[in-house]
Scaffold this active site. Structure first.
Site, PDB file in Angstrom:
ATOM      1  NE  ARG A  33      -2.287  -1.305   3.433  1.00  0.00           N
ATOM      2  CZ  ARG A  33      -2.702  -0.971   4.647  1.00  0.00           C
ATOM      3  NH1 ARG A  33      -3.854  -0.359   4.822  1.00  0.00           N
ATOM      4  NH2 ARG A  33      -1.987  -1.258   5.705  1.00  0.00           N
ATOM      5  CG  ASN A  47      -4.010  -4.514   3.102  1.00  0.00           C
ATOM      6  OD1 ASN A  47      -3.427  -4.454   2.027  1.00  0.00           O
ATOM      7  ND2 ASN A  47      -3.373  -4.379   4.253  1.00  0.00           N
TER       8      ASN A  47
END
EC number: 3.6.1.7
Length: 89
Positions: A18, A36
């Site tokens: 990320r 996620n």
């Protein structure tokens, strides 16, 4: 302008995916978000110029150094007017 939802599968959580996605989005001047998912994958919505989105999708197929991307699915979705930031959720 193009917006896509990108789903990335493989070893993509707990490897800095990320954060690396945020850095790459800033590099390509792309807005949207990355998060996620419970199934261990990562979902990205990315919006920007066509050429930059294509390069971004290609980057997602490799990801950061400790990731192991097995599959990437990208689908065009509706552009969101006025969005100018990329966020991590």
């Amino acid at each position: 302008m193009r917006r896509v939802v990108i789903n990335v599968f493989g070893r993509v959580q707990r490897v800095g995916f990320r954060f690396s996605t945020l850095q790459k989005a800033r590099e390509f001047d792309i807005s949207g978000f990355v998060k996620n998912l419970r199934d261990g994958s990562v979902e990205i919505e990315a919006q920007g110029e066509e050429e930059k989105i294509e390069k971004f999708i290609q980057w997602c197929k490799v990801g950061p150094i400790y990731s192991e991307v097995k599959k990437v699915m990208a689908e065009d979705i509706e552009v969101i007017d006025g969005e100018d930031e990329f966020n991590i959720f």
